[in-house]
Design an enzyme around this catalytic site. Sequence first.
Site, mmCIF file in Angstrom:
data_model
loop_
_atom_site.group_PDB
_atom_site.id
_atom_site.type_symbol
_atom_site.label_atom_id
_atom_site.label_comp_id
_atom_site.label_asym_id
_atom_site.label_seq_id
_atom_site.Cartn_x
_atom_site.Cartn_y
_atom_site.Cartn_z
ATOM 1 N N HIS A 1 -4.707 -15.641 9.954
ATOM 2 C CA HIS A 1 -3.798 -14.570 9.549
ATOM 3 C C HIS A 1 -3.989 -13.299 10.384
ATOM 4 O O HIS A 1 -3.357 -12.288 10.113
ATOM 5 C CB HIS A 1 -3.996 -14.242 8.072
ATOM 6 C CG HIS A 1 -3.687 -15.390 7.163
ATOM 7 N ND1 HIS A 1 -2.455 -15.999 7.122
ATOM 8 C CD2 HIS A 1 -4.477 -16.050 6.267
ATOM 9 C CE1 HIS A 1 -2.476 -16.985 6.235
ATOM 10 N NE2 HIS A 1 -3.681 -17.031 5.709
ATOM 11 N N ARG B 1 1.527 -12.244 5.183
ATOM 12 C CA ARG B 1 2.982 -12.430 5.134
ATOM 13 C C ARG B 1 3.688 -12.100 6.446
ATOM 14 O O ARG B 1 4.882 -12.333 6.587
ATOM 15 C CB ARG B 1 3.570 -11.579 4.013
ATOM 16 C CG ARG B 1 3.062 -11.961 2.629
ATOM 17 C CD ARG B 1 3.941 -11.380 1.562
ATOM 18 N NE ARG B 1 3.455 -11.678 0.224
ATOM 19 C CZ ARG B 1 4.127 -11.406 -0.885
ATOM 20 N NH1 ARG B 1 5.308 -10.828 -0.824
ATOM 21 N NH2 ARG B 1 3.618 -11.695 -2.067
ATOM 22 N N PRO C 1 0.829 -1.202 0.000
ATOM 23 C CA PRO C 1 0.000 0.000 0.000
ATOM 24 C C PRO C 1 0.863 1.252 0.000
ATOM 25 O O PRO C 1 1.846 1.347 0.734
ATOM 26 C CB PRO C 1 -0.798 -0.131 1.300
ATOM 27 C CG PRO C 1 -0.832 -1.590 1.584
ATOM 28 C CD PRO C 1 0.489 -2.114 1.100
ATOM 29 N N GLU C 2 0.501 2.214 -0.863
ATOM 30 C CA GLU C 2 1.230 3.464 -0.938
ATOM 31 C C GLU C 2 0.382 4.565 -0.293
ATOM 32 O O GLU C 2 -0.647 4.281 0.324
ATOM 33 C CB GLU C 2 1.571 3.770 -2.394
ATOM 34 C CG GLU C 2 2.386 2.645 -3.050
ATOM 35 C CD GLU C 2 2.705 2.898 -4.519
ATOM 36 O OE1 GLU C 2 2.796 4.080 -4.919
ATOM 37 O OE2 GLU C 2 2.863 1.912 -5.267
#
Length: 275
Positions: free
Chosen positions: A93, A112, A2-3
């Site tokens: 997760h 991740r 995400p930016e």
Amino acid sequence: MPELPEVETVRRTLKELILGEKIKDVIVTWPKMVKHPDDVEEFRHRLTGQSFRDINRRGKFLIFELDDDALVSHLRMEGRYGLFPAEEAPDKHTHVRFLLDNGKELRYRDVRKFGTMHLYPKEEVFNHLPLSQLGIEPFSDEFTAGNFGTALRKTTRKVKPALLDQCLVVGLGNIYVDEALFRAGIHPEKKSNELSEEEVTRLHNSIIETLTEAVKMGGSSIKTYVNGQGEMGMFQQTLFVYGRQGEACRRCGSEIIRTVVGGRGTHTCPECQDS
């Protein structure tokens, strides 16, 4: 990853969901995400009893302002926040759960496990990593063409790697650097210190324009990004070059090409970005 537009969209969404809510407990099932303090129990103890007073952003970092502390969170590749009923079981997760007084949970999910969290007293948060070494904020008054040009002239790196450096300008990643360079008509391999004053001004304006449009459209849902309510961003439907290799340029009809610049996949139009 995400930016700025995606993180800004998450920030705005979460403000509507959790402001004023009090934390009654915190459950951390992947302690490596908590970078400061080193002790997860201290992290839990300090957060318990505090309320969410505001949510800010610095570059790609979310800053949860509490009564006494500030929690700095980086989503990295696939991190996401969501509000859930306490009785709904978390999935495998979900690694950090903020149990709220209203019977709901703010949950941080990260497939991740690359996301990070730092907790500091509010008055000290900008004096410590990861925020202390960040560059200019694109939506700030400090981000003028003059200041931007001064920063670019200090490096001989190619302009794309320079823009990806969060110590120069914050919030830009691969998607929006490619898009801003296209809009400015600048080739990503041109050296930063060789940009003309006109090119610097075009690039400055294109960065603001690109990010502003992306925020309005909720960001780009490339891969797995969704906001705090599980909604996708729509800016990817208007991309000029990123991810469009082999397709026709929306401006001149030339074929968009993909190369590698500074170790990152890079998308350009060979006609529109010939300088």
